[in-house]
Design an enzyme around this catalytic site. Structure first.
Site, PDB file in Angstrom:
ATOM      1  N   LYS A  17      -0.537   5.033   4.535  1.00  0.00           N
ATOM      2  CA  LYS A  17      -1.442   4.110   5.250  1.00  0.00           C
ATOM      3  C   LYS A  17      -0.980   3.936   6.691  1.00  0.00           C
ATOM      4  CE  LYS A  17      -3.717  -0.392   4.830  1.00  0.00           C
ATOM      5  NZ  LYS A  17      -4.997   0.105   5.326  1.00  0.00           N
ATOM      6  N   HIS A  41       0.846  -1.204   0.000  1.00  0.00           N
ATOM      7  CA  HIS A  41       0.000   0.000   0.000  1.00  0.00           C
ATOM      8  C   HIS A  41       0.880   1.253   0.000  1.00  0.00           C
ATOM      9  CE1 HIS A  41      -3.390  -2.599   1.283  1.00  0.00           C
ATOM     10  NE2 HIS A  41      -4.137  -1.652   0.750  1.00  0.00           N
TER      11      HIS A  41
END
Ligand code: NAP
Length: 245
Positions: free
Chosen positions: A142, A138
Site C-alpha cells: 500500500k 494493510h
C-alpha cells in the site's frame, strides 16, 4: 453498462471478475504500460465507455481524472492518497460537466462501520472518562498511509467529540495533547485491510473493528457506484449511493 478499468492491479482484477458476475461489460482495461502520462485516456479510446473505474496509484490518479474528464466521461475513483487535491478535482469536474464518485473505501461493511462509529463517537462525546484512537493495518504494497478510511474515521470522531480537535497521523515523538486523536498505521504481509476504533478509560475499553476478508467487497461497491453514477453530473461519494439504497 460498459466500463473501462484503469489500473490492472489487485483491485482492477477483482473488478474484472465481479463485473462479469454482475452483468457489466468490461470494454477496456488500461494498464500502466500503455498509459504513460495518461495518454491512453483519449476521447477516441473511451468512445464506447459509460463509466471509467480507476484503481491505480496516488502519483498518477490526478492526471487520469483530468484526462477522463477531458474525454467527457464519468469516473469512479477508488485510488486513495490524492484527497488534498479534491478542490482542484471539483473544478475539473465542473469545467467538463462530468460525474465523479470517489470513496476511500467502497466496501459495504465499512460504510456501515462509518455509521456505527458516528453513533458511538456521539455517545462518547458525553463521557470525558474515555480517550480514543484509530488504528489501521494493510498489506506492505500500500502506497499511502494512513489509509483514506482511517482518515474518514478520524474526521467522524473529531466532528462528534468536542474534546478532540486534531488528528496526529505520525508517530507521537512527545506526550500526546488531550485534544489530539492518534491515527496509527501498520504495514504487514498481504493484509487486505483492518480498521479499529478504540474507546479507552481507566477502567475498561471498547474496541470496534472492521476486517476486510478479500477484495470482492470493494469491487462490488465500486461497481454499484459506477451503475449509480452512470448518466449523473457532479461530485459524489459512497454516502450518496448508500443513502439512496
Ligand atoms: N477505495 C477503496 O475501496 C479501495 C480498496 C482497495 C484499494 N484501494 C486503493 O486503490 C489503489 C490501487 O490498489 P491495488 O491494491 O489494486 O494496488 P495495485 O495492485 O498496486 O494496483 C495498482 C495498479 O495500477 C497500475 N498503474 C500505475 N500507474 C498506472 C497508470 N498511469 N495507468 C494505468 N495503470 C497504472 C499499476 O501498474 P504497475 O504494477 O505496472 O505499476 C498496478 O497494476 C490504491 O491507491 C489503494 O489504496 C482503494
Amino acid at each position: 453498462m460498459n466500463i473501462a478499468i484503469i489500473g490492472y492491479g489487485k483491485m482492477g482484477k477483482a473488478i474484472e471478475e465481479v463485473a462479469v458476475e454482475k452483468g457489466s461489460t468490461v470494454k477496456k482495461i488500461i494498464t500502466e504500460e500503455e498509459n504513460y502520462n495518461s495518454l491512453a485516456l483519449t476521447k477516441q479510446n473511451l468512445k464506447n465507455i459509460d463509466v471509467c473505474i480507476d484503481f491505480t496509484t496516488p502519483s498518477v490518479v490526478f492526471d487520469n481524472i483530468e484526462a477522463v474528464a477531458n474525454a467527457g466521461k464519468n469516473i469512479v475513483v477508488g485510488t486513495t492518497g490524492w484527497f488534498d487535491k479534491l478542490e482542484d478535482v471539483k473544478k475539473i469536474v465542473k469545467k467538463n460537466n462530468i460525474g465523479l464518485l470517489y470513496s476511500p473505501n467502497f466496501s459495504l461493511g465499512i460504510n456501515i462501520f462509518y455509521r456505527i462509529i458516528n453513533t458511538a463517537s456521539s455517545i462518547f462525546n458525553n463521557f470525558d472518562e474515555y480517550d480514543m484512537m484509530v488504528s489501521e493495518i494493510h498489506h506492505k504494497q500500500k502506497a499511502d498511509s494512513p489509509s483514506g478510511t482511517a482518515l474518514v474515521l478520524g474526521q467522524i470522531i473529531t466532528q462528534n467529540v468536542k474534546r478532540k480537535k486534531e488528528m496526529l497521523q505520525e508517530t507521537a515523538h512527545s506526550k500526546m495533547k488531550s485534544d489530539q486523536l492518534h491515527i496509527t498505521s501498520t504495514r504487514v504481509g498481504s493484509c487486505v485491510g483492518k480498521h479499529t476504533v478504540l474507546f479507552d478509560s481507566d477502567f475498561d475499553c471498547i474496541e470496534l473493528t472492521h476486517t476486510a476478508k478479500n477484495r470482492r467487497g470493494f469491487a462490488l461497491g465500486a461497481l454499484l457506484a459506477a451503475e449509480w453514477l452512470n448518466g449523473k453530473k457532479g461530485v459524489f461519494t459512497m454516502k450518496d449511493v448508500m443513502t439512496s439504497i
